[in-house]
Write an enzyme that holds these catalytic residues in place. Structure first.
Site, PDB file in Angstrom:
ATOM      1  N   LYS A  61       0.848  -1.197   0.000  1.00  0.00           N
ATOM      2  CA  LYS A  61       0.000   0.000   0.000  1.00  0.00           C
ATOM      3  C   LYS A  61       0.878   1.240   0.000  1.00  0.00           C
ATOM      4  CE  LYS A  61      -2.622   1.568   3.501  1.00  0.00           C
ATOM      5  NZ  LYS A  61      -2.318   3.010   3.408  1.00  0.00           N
ATOM      6  N   LYS A  94      -7.698   7.506  -1.471  1.00  0.00           N
ATOM      7  CA  LYS A  94      -8.936   7.982  -0.812  1.00  0.00           C
ATOM      8  C   LYS A  94      -9.649   9.044  -1.643  1.00  0.00           C
ATOM      9  CE  LYS A  94      -7.726   6.672   3.901  1.00  0.00           C
ATOM     10  NZ  LYS A  94      -6.286   6.331   3.898  1.00  0.00           N
ATOM     11  N   PHE A  95      -9.990   8.675  -2.867  1.00  0.00           N
ATOM     12  CA  PHE A  95     -10.774   9.565  -3.732  1.00  0.00           C
ATOM     13  C   PHE A  95     -12.082   9.906  -3.020  1.00  0.00           C
ATOM     14  CE2 PHE A  95      -8.205   7.057  -6.747  1.00  0.00           C
ATOM     15  CZ  PHE A  95      -7.611   8.086  -7.457  1.00  0.00           C
ATOM     16  N   ILE A  98     -16.470  14.700  -6.548  1.00  0.00           N
ATOM     17  CA  ILE A  98     -17.492  14.354  -7.535  1.00  0.00           C
ATOM     18  C   ILE A  98     -16.854  13.521  -8.647  1.00  0.00           C
ATOM     19  CG2 ILE A  98     -18.925  16.390  -7.087  1.00  0.00           C
ATOM     20  CD1 ILE A  98     -17.703  17.571  -9.745  1.00  0.00           C
ATOM     21  N   ASN A 100     -16.581  13.638 -11.896  1.00  0.00           N
ATOM     22  CA  ASN A 100     -15.760  14.258 -12.933  1.00  0.00           C
ATOM     23  C   ASN A 100     -14.357  14.582 -12.423  1.00  0.00           C
ATOM     24  OD1 ASN A 100     -15.518  15.473 -15.621  1.00  0.00           O
ATOM     25  ND2 ASN A 100     -15.301  17.384 -14.470  1.00  0.00           N
ATOM     26  N   THR A 101     -14.263  14.974 -11.160  1.00  0.00           N
ATOM     27  CA  THR A 101     -12.956  15.308 -10.588  1.00  0.00           C
ATOM     28  C   THR A 101     -12.134  14.049 -10.322  1.00  0.00           C
ATOM     29  OG1 THR A 101     -13.873  17.314  -9.620  1.00  0.00           O
ATOM     30  CG2 THR A 101     -11.819  16.500  -8.659  1.00  0.00           C
TER      31      THR A 101
HETATM   32  P1  BMP Z   1       0.163   2.489  10.547  1.00  0.00           P
HETATM   33  O1  BMP Z   1       0.060   0.956  10.731  1.00  0.00           O
HETATM   34  O2  BMP Z   1       1.581   2.960  10.468  1.00  0.00           O
HETATM   35  O3  BMP Z   1      -0.661   3.250  11.552  1.00  0.00           O
HETATM   36  O4  BMP Z   1      -0.427   2.835   9.095  1.00  0.00           O
HETATM   37  C1  BMP Z   1      -1.743   2.568   8.736  1.00  0.00           C
HETATM   38  C2  BMP Z   1      -1.976   2.877   7.270  1.00  0.00           C
HETATM   39  O5  BMP Z   1      -3.327   2.589   6.944  1.00  0.00           O
HETATM   40  C3  BMP Z   1      -1.750   4.319   6.870  1.00  0.00           C
HETATM   41  O6  BMP Z   1      -1.183   4.323   5.564  1.00  0.00           O
HETATM   42  C4  BMP Z   1      -3.125   4.938   6.841  1.00  0.00           C
HETATM   43  O7  BMP Z   1      -3.232   5.961   5.863  1.00  0.00           O
HETATM   44  C5  BMP Z   1      -4.001   3.753   6.474  1.00  0.00           C
HETATM   45  N1  BMP Z   1      -5.358   3.776   7.066  1.00  0.00           N
HETATM   46  C6  BMP Z   1      -5.578   3.772   8.429  1.00  0.00           C
HETATM   47  O8  BMP Z   1      -4.641   3.772   9.211  1.00  0.00           O
HETATM   48  N2  BMP Z   1      -6.878   3.751   8.898  1.00  0.00           N
HETATM   49  C7  BMP Z   1      -7.958   3.745   8.090  1.00  0.00           C
HETATM   50  O9  BMP Z   1      -9.074   3.691   8.572  1.00  0.00           O
HETATM   51  C8  BMP Z   1      -7.739   3.735   6.704  1.00  0.00           C
HETATM   52  C9  BMP Z   1      -6.444   3.749   6.197  1.00  0.00           C
HETATM   53  O10 BMP Z   1      -6.244   3.729   4.886  1.00  0.00           O
END
Ligand code: BMP
Length: 260
Positions: A61, A94-95, A98, A100-101
């Site tokens: 990710k 995390k789109f 709207i 179109n954007t």
């Molecule tokens: P960490 O284990 O270091 O806390 O990282 C968690 C990862 O998961 C981060 O990249 C964060 O953006 C993502 N994340 C989260 O922690 N909680 C959510 O509810 C959704 C996520 O995408």
């Protein structure tokens, strides 16, 4: 038999989405339901982690927009490592705008996300248009979306009604949506995949609202299929050793759940 206690290959057969089938099969083949979140600002560090941790993970990710020295080469290397080590690329964009954007955010800009990320995340807060927009940019067999139904952070605004409505929106885009990010064992079809972040063996929280549970709690109590771990692995002294430890704990918990 429900999603909870069905083995991965049976779930792969039950899945109607080709990318969900591919991910469930990959998890079974690699014995890994671990997704590592490599949240670094350096592309050298990102590539080095992908190379080292690749053998232990089903998904890598990224937050590609935090990379300071981003270039096309970063993506080229990620693609190569994804093939070499048999994992999928998951851009946590995390789109949330709207249709179109988000269509332009998905296929445009310097990051050109739909060119390389097998999976992306989207908040359904704006309604089904976000998925219509993403589908316009990249509906093909090896592209999919994970809907953020419920966040791990304290004080999040995800009420039970929001979570339920998120699933309704996601289910109506079954050709594109392969599953949900959530913190509870929501009721979905066997071919749909649940992803749970907020997992650590070292901490119960960070200083900015993140909340952690163990791999076993995530898999057994929160119904996680894929466990997302960031700093618990990347911030440790020996990320490879730690990744194998998380892989084993997460996968053992999943296998035990099948037997229950
Ligand atoms: P960490 O284990 O270091 O806390 O990282 C968690 C990862 O998961 C981060 O990249 C964060 O953006 C993502 N994340 C989260 O922690 N909680 C959510 O509810 C959704 C996520 O995408």
């Amino acid at each position: 038999q429900s999603r909870i206690n069905m083995p991965l290959m049976e779930r792969a057969k039950a899945a109607t989405n080709p990318l969900a089938q591919r991910l469930l099969t990959l998890m079974d083949r690699k014995k890994s339901n671990l997704c590592v979140a490599v949240d670094t600002q350096s592309s050298v560090e990102l590539i080095s982690m992908a190379e080292k941790l690749g053998p232990y993970i089903c998904l890598l990710k990224t937050h590609i927009d935090i990379i300071d020295d981003f270039s096309k080469e970063t993506i080229q290397k990620l693609k190569e490592l994804s093939e070499k080590h048999d994992f999928l690329l998951f851009e946590d964009r995390k789109f949330a705008d709207i249709g179109n954007t988000v269509k332009m955010q998905y296929k445009g800009g310097v990051h050109n996300i739909c060119d390389w990320a097998h999976l992306v995340t989207a908040h359904p807060v704006a309604g089904p248009g976000v998925l219509q927009g993403l589908c316009k940019a990249g509906l093909r067999d090896d592209r999919g979306c994970v809907i953020i139904a419920e966040m791990s952070s304290s004080g999040n605004l995800n009420t039970p009604a929001y979570i339920e409505d998120s699933i309704k929106i996601g289910n109506s885009f079954g050709g594109f949506v392969i599953g949900y990010v959530c913190q509870s064992s929501i009721d979905v079809d066997a071919g749909v995949i649940l992803f749970t972040p907020g997992v650590s063996l070292d901490a119960s929280s960070d200083s900015l609202g993140q909340q952690y549970v163990t791999p076993e709690t995530a898999v057994n109590e929160k119904g996680a299929d894929v466990v997302i771990v960031g700093r618990g692995i990347t911030g440790s002294e020996n990320p490879v050793e730690r990744a194998e430890q998380y892989r084993k704990r997460c996968y053992d918990a999943l296998c035990k759940r099948f037997e229950s």
